[in-house]
Design a protein around this motif. Structure first.
Motif, PDB file in Angstrom:
ATOM      1  N   ALA A  43      18.979   3.836 -18.767  1.00 48.26           N
ATOM      2  CA  ALA A  43      20.422   3.805 -18.508  1.00 48.26           C
ATOM      3  C   ALA A  43      20.974   2.388 -18.681  1.00 48.26           C
ATOM      4  CB  ALA A  43      20.719   4.326 -17.107  1.00 48.26           C
ATOM      5  N   ALA A  44      20.237   1.383 -18.212  1.00 47.04           N
ATOM      6  CA  ALA A  44      20.682  -0.009 -18.360  1.00 47.04           C
ATOM      7  C   ALA A  44      20.732  -0.406 -19.833  1.00 47.04           C
ATOM      8  CB  ALA A  44      19.753  -0.934 -17.588  1.00 47.04           C
ATOM      9  N   PHE A  45      19.760   0.058 -20.615  1.00 47.01           N
ATOM     10  CA  PHE A  45      19.709  -0.236 -22.049  1.00 47.01           C
ATOM     11  C   PHE A  45      20.943   0.341 -22.744  1.00 47.01           C
ATOM     12  CE2 PHE A  45      18.073   0.363 -26.402  1.00 47.01           C
ATOM     13  CZ  PHE A  45      17.501  -0.883 -26.640  1.00 47.01           C
ATOM     14  N   VAL A  46      21.312   1.561 -22.383  1.00 48.51           N
ATOM     15  CA  VAL A  46      22.500   2.194 -22.975  1.00 48.51           C
ATOM     16  C   VAL A  46      23.761   1.466 -22.500  1.00 48.51           C
ATOM     17  CG1 VAL A  46      23.865   4.320 -23.085  1.00 48.51           C
ATOM     18  CG2 VAL A  46      21.378   4.429 -23.280  1.00 48.51           C
ATOM     19  N   ASP A  47      23.784   1.056 -21.241  1.00 51.96           N
ATOM     20  CA  ASP A  47      24.949   0.345 -20.705  1.00 51.96           C
ATOM     21  C   ASP A  47      25.170  -1.002 -21.388  1.00 51.96           C
ATOM     22  OD1 ASP A  47      25.441   2.408 -18.976  1.00 51.96           O
ATOM     23  OD2 ASP A  47      24.475   1.441 -17.246  1.00 51.96           O
ATOM     24  N   GLU A  48      24.101  -1.584 -21.927  1.00 51.75           N
ATOM     25  CA  GLU A  48      24.215  -2.864 -22.643  1.00 51.75           C
ATOM     26  C   GLU A  48      24.890  -2.716 -24.000  1.00 51.75           C
ATOM     27  OE1 GLU A  48      20.238  -4.330 -22.879  1.00 51.75           O
ATOM     28  OE2 GLU A  48      20.173  -4.882 -20.757  1.00 51.75           O
ATOM     29  N   GLY A  49      25.182  -1.482 -24.383  1.00 53.23           N
ATOM     30  CA  GLY A  49      25.881  -1.261 -25.640  1.00 53.23           C
ATOM     31  C   GLY A  49      25.033  -0.615 -26.716  1.00 53.23           C
ATOM     32  N   ASN A  50      23.791  -0.289 -26.396  1.00 53.16           N
ATOM     33  CA  ASN A  50      22.919   0.379 -27.366  1.00 53.16           C
ATOM     34  C   ASN A  50      23.200   1.880 -27.369  1.00 53.16           C
ATOM     35  OD1 ASN A  50      21.145  -1.949 -28.126  1.00 53.16           O
ATOM     36  ND2 ASN A  50      20.813  -1.930 -25.920  1.00 53.16           N
ATOM     37  N   SER A  51      22.913   2.506 -28.476  1.00 50.82           N
ATOM     38  CA  SER A  51      23.164   3.943 -28.580  1.00 50.82           C
ATOM     39  C   SER A  51      22.039   4.721 -27.883  1.00 50.82           C
ATOM     40  CB  SER A  51      23.241   4.367 -30.050  1.00 50.82           C
ATOM     41  OG  SER A  51      21.962   4.304 -30.647  1.00 50.82           O
ATOM     42  N   GLU A  73      18.992   4.762 -30.133  1.00 49.36           N
ATOM     43  CA  GLU A  73      18.243   3.498 -30.077  1.00 49.36           C
ATOM     44  C   GLU A  73      17.410   3.439 -28.804  1.00 49.36           C
ATOM     45  OE1 GLU A  73      21.140   0.411 -30.307  1.00 49.36           O
ATOM     46  OE2 GLU A  73      21.535   0.736 -32.438  1.00 49.36           O
ATOM     47  N   ALA A  74      17.977   3.907 -27.701  1.00 46.90           N
ATOM     48  CA  ALA A  74      17.245   3.921 -26.429  1.00 46.90           C
ATOM     49  C   ALA A  74      16.038   4.843 -26.511  1.00 46.90           C
ATOM     50  CB  ALA A  74      18.168   4.359 -25.298  1.00 46.90           C
ATOM     51  N   SER A  75      16.192   5.985 -27.159  1.00 46.80           N
ATOM     52  CA  SER A  75      15.062   6.911 -27.262  1.00 46.80           C
ATOM     53  C   SER A  75      13.939   6.305 -28.093  1.00 46.80           C
ATOM     54  CB  SER A  75      15.511   8.253 -27.845  1.00 46.80           C
ATOM     55  OG  SER A  75      15.852   8.128 -29.206  1.00 46.80           O
ATOM     56  N   PHE A 120      16.307  13.705 -23.896  1.00 50.84           N
ATOM     57  CA  PHE A 120      16.152  13.137 -22.556  1.00 50.84           C
ATOM     58  C   PHE A 120      17.249  12.110 -22.283  1.00 50.84           C
ATOM     59  CE2 PHE A 120      14.620   9.421 -20.188  1.00 50.84           C
ATOM     60  CZ  PHE A 120      14.552   9.978 -18.922  1.00 50.84           C
ATOM     61  N   VAL A 121      17.485  11.224 -23.242  1.00 58.70           N
ATOM     62  CA  VAL A 121      18.494  10.175 -23.047  1.00 58.70           C
ATOM     63  C   VAL A 121      19.878  10.800 -22.934  1.00 58.70           C
ATOM     64  CG1 VAL A 121      19.506   8.065 -23.972  1.00 58.70           C
ATOM     65  CG2 VAL A 121      17.067   8.506 -24.284  1.00 58.70           C
ATOM     66  N   ASN A 122      20.186  11.743 -23.801  1.00 59.41           N
ATOM     67  CA  ASN A 122      21.492  12.416 -23.741  1.00 59.41           C
ATOM     68  C   ASN A 122      21.681  13.120 -22.399  1.00 59.41           C
ATOM     69  OD1 ASN A 122      22.023  11.586 -26.343  1.00 59.41           O
ATOM     70  ND2 ASN A 122      21.411  13.523 -27.270  1.00 59.41           N
ATOM     71  N   LEU A 139      20.132  12.503 -19.603  1.00 58.98           N
ATOM     72  CA  LEU A 139      20.161  11.512 -18.527  1.00 58.98           C
ATOM     73  C   LEU A 139      21.563  10.919 -18.384  1.00 58.98           C
ATOM     74  CD1 LEU A 139      18.454   9.865 -16.471  1.00 58.98           C
ATOM     75  CD2 LEU A 139      18.181   8.164 -18.276  1.00 58.98           C
ATOM     76  N   MET A 140      22.183  10.568 -19.492  1.00 54.75           N
ATOM     77  CA  MET A 140      23.514   9.978 -19.437  1.00 54.75           C
ATOM     78  C   MET A 140      24.550  11.012 -18.972  1.00 54.75           C
ATOM     79  SD  MET A 140      22.429   7.094 -20.072  1.00 54.75           S
ATOM     80  CE  MET A 140      23.936   6.207 -19.841  1.00 54.75           C
ATOM     81  N   LYS A 141      24.374  12.254 -19.391  1.00 53.81           N
ATOM     82  CA  LYS A 141      25.261  13.322 -18.943  1.00 53.81           C
ATOM     83  C   LYS A 141      25.084  13.569 -17.443  1.00 53.81           C
ATOM     84  CE  LYS A 141      25.474  16.949 -21.562  1.00 53.81           C
ATOM     85  NZ  LYS A 141      25.208  18.263 -22.191  1.00 53.81           N
ATOM     86  N   LEU A 142      23.847  13.536 -16.963  1.00 57.29           N
ATOM     87  CA  LEU A 142      23.564  13.708 -15.542  1.00 57.29           C
ATOM     88  C   LEU A 142      24.237  12.623 -14.715  1.00 57.29           C
ATOM     89  CD1 LEU A 142      21.794  15.195 -13.342  1.00 57.29           C
ATOM     90  CD2 LEU A 142      20.093  13.436 -13.779  1.00 57.29           C
ATOM     91  N   ARG A 143      24.147  11.388 -15.178  1.00 65.28           N
ATOM     92  CA  ARG A 143      24.761  10.282 -14.448  1.00 65.28           C
ATOM     93  C   ARG A 143      26.281  10.420 -14.433  1.00 65.28           C
ATOM     94  NH1 ARG A 143      24.186   4.096 -16.152  1.00 65.28           N
ATOM     95  NH2 ARG A 143      25.593   4.844 -17.755  1.00 65.28           N
ATOM     96  N   ALA A 144      26.857  10.869 -15.545  1.00 69.11           N
ATOM     97  CA  ALA A 144      28.312  11.047 -15.595  1.00 69.11           C
ATOM     98  C   ALA A 144      28.767  12.155 -14.646  1.00 69.11           C
ATOM     99  CB  ALA A 144      28.746  11.369 -17.022  1.00 69.11           C
ATOM    100  N   GLU A 145      27.977  13.226 -14.541  1.00 71.83           N
ATOM    101  CA  GLU A 145      28.354  14.360 -13.698  1.00 71.83           C
ATOM    102  C   GLU A 145      28.112  14.093 -12.220  1.00 71.83           C
ATOM    103  OE1 GLU A 145      26.049  17.625 -15.128  1.00 71.83           O
ATOM    104  OE2 GLU A 145      27.216  17.831 -16.975  1.00 71.83           O
ATOM    105  N   ARG A 146      26.957  13.529 -11.892  1.00 72.25           N
ATOM    106  CA  ARG A 146      26.548  13.409 -10.498  1.00 72.25           C
ATOM    107  C   ARG A 146      26.608  11.990  -9.949  1.00 72.25           C
ATOM    108  NH1 ARG A 146      21.050  16.345  -9.703  1.00 72.25           N
ATOM    109  NH2 ARG A 146      21.951  17.420  -7.939  1.00 72.25           N
ATOM    110  N   GLY A 147      26.720  11.006 -10.841  1.00 71.34           N
ATOM    111  CA  GLY A 147      26.745   9.626 -10.390  1.00 71.34           C
ATOM    112  C   GLY A 147      25.380   9.111  -9.982  1.00 71.34           C
ATOM    113  N   SER A 148      24.341   9.816 -10.346  1.00 71.82           N
ATOM    114  CA  SER A 148      22.979   9.447  -9.955  1.00 71.82           C
ATOM    115  C   SER A 148      22.031   9.765 -11.100  1.00 71.82           C
ATOM    116  CB  SER A 148      22.576  10.249  -8.715  1.00 71.82           C
ATOM    117  OG  SER A 148      21.207  10.077  -8.441  1.00 71.82           O
TER     118      SER A 148
END
Length: 82
Positions: free
Chosen positions: A14-22, A25-27, A36-38, A40-49
């Protein structure tokens, strides 16, 4: 079903994606699937965790839960189900 990936890896991805990487690229960087990366990012957007969702079917007790009394009675009478 497999076990969820560790929280340390989830946080690093998540930190790698937050740094501006796609996500892709993270996968590649962390050698995980793009899905998994997609997810994970969707999970964080929905639940905040980044905590994984609960696995399994809840507390239904399984496929034989409705027949538990019969199985116990049969075992008590015969000591065998066959």
């Amino acid at each position: 079903m497999g076990k969820p990936l560790p929280m340390a890896l989830r946080k690093r991805v998540a930190a790698f994606v937050d740094e501006g990487n796609s996500n892709r690229e993270a996968s590649r960087h962390f050698r995980v699937s793009p899905k998994f990366v997609n997810d994970l990012m969707k999970l964080r957007a929905e639940r905040g965790s980044l905590e994984p969702r609960r696995q399994g079917h809840g507390t239904g007790g399984g496929k034989l839960a409705a027949h538990a009394d019969f199985v116990r009675q049969r075992m008590a009478e015969n000591g065998d189900l066959t």
